[in-house]
Design an enzyme around this catalytic site. Structure first.
Site, PDB file in Angstrom:
ATOM      1  N   HIS A  20      -3.996  -1.831  -4.483  1.00  0.00           N
ATOM      2  CA  HIS A  20      -5.410  -2.000  -4.340  1.00  0.00           C
ATOM      3  C   HIS A  20      -6.470  -1.782  -5.389  1.00  0.00           C
ATOM      4  CE1 HIS A  20      -4.163  -2.005  -0.144  1.00  0.00           C
ATOM      5  NE2 HIS A  20      -3.921  -0.853  -0.089  1.00  0.00           N
ATOM      6  N   SER A  72       0.788  -1.180  -0.091  1.00  0.00           N
ATOM      7  CA  SER A  72      -0.063   0.065   0.166  1.00  0.00           C
ATOM      8  C   SER A  72       0.960   1.144  -0.023  1.00  0.00           C
ATOM      9  CB  SER A  72      -1.000  -0.134   1.218  1.00  0.00           C
ATOM     10  OG  SER A  72      -2.054   0.779   0.941  1.00  0.00           O
TER      11      SER A  72
END
Length: 249
Positions: A164, A129
């Site tokens: 993501h 992330s």
């Protein structure tokens, strides 16, 4: 003559904070050719969240490595000790959270410069992330609330990164728009479950723990849109599922 390893970094779409099988973390450790690599977790993006640190130690103390953590919100090391510590690591593993806050805190403490130095010396840099975003020239982030582009990063990887890609609502369309209008340079979009290894800036391995997960190269198409090319990924499987080679007769 001392041979300096080529600079390498890995983008991870999972790991100990998201996955139960540990396949991506094992893949990361498999890139380091020492018996017990030193692995430092950097939880800056989460504000050094204690629960995140605990999950890291729970996952990596069970592996053949020497885990440690680098806290910056309650820093204990002076500049010299900090440099010695960072440069002694075989792997620097950066956690998720706020990409913008991570970069600001690193720069305040000089950690950005130390990571550049470690990278040049062959330390494997990786993260999930925000910990994947930070290595590139720019990234796609929710650091400011709504999804947007952040034309900022350490620049160790050319282009941009979007994590993501399949799980965060709006991520795919928002990132494609940012690349199409050149708010972000061309880059790499990771679905959850994927890992991508770059050696000296070149993609040298791409893996997935999920058969359906993909890594994409996203570039402007010259007509106001983008091209999105799926990159083949090698499927990771647990060791007990690996089929041994047939014995010769």
């Amino acid at each position: 003559m001392t041979v300096v390893p080529e600079p390498r970094l890995a983008l991870i779409g999972g790991g100990f904070s998201d996955d139960e099988d540990g396949l991506l973390d094992d893949w990361v450790l498999g890139q380091v050719r020492v018996p017990r690599p030193k692995v430092c977790f950097v939880p800056t993006a989460s504000g050094d969240a204690p629960a995140y640190v605990e999950r890291f130690f729970a996952a990596f103390q069970a592996r053949s490595c020497e885990p440690s953590v680098l806290p910056l919100f309650h820093r204990e090391l002076d500049d010299e000790a900090l440099r010695t510590f960072v440069l002694s690591q075989d792997v620097v593993y950066v956690g998720g959270g706020s990409t913008a806050n991570l970069l600001a805190v690193w720069r305040a403490h000089g950690v950005d410069r130390l990571l550049h130095e470690a990278f040049d010396r062959g330390t494997l840099l990786c993260g999930i992330s925000a910990g994947a975003n930070c290595w590139a020239e720019g990234s796609h982030t929710d650091s400011f609330g709504p999804l947007t582009h952040l034309a900022d990063g350490l620049g160790l990887l050319s282009g941009s990164v979007c994590p993501h890609y399949d799980s965060e609502p709006g991520a795919r369309s928002s990132y494609r728009a940012a690349v199409a209008n050149r708010a972000l340079p061309p880059g790499w979009a990771l679905e959850d479950g994927v890992g991508a290894l770059f050696t000296d800036g070149r993609l040298t391995d791409s893996v997935t723990r999920l058969p359906q997960a993909r890594l994409y190269r996203v570039e402007p198409d010259g007509g106001g849109g983008v091209t999105e090319q799926a990159v083949p990924c090698r499927l990771l499987v647990p060791p007990h599922q690996v089929t041994p080679p047939a014995r010769a007769r």
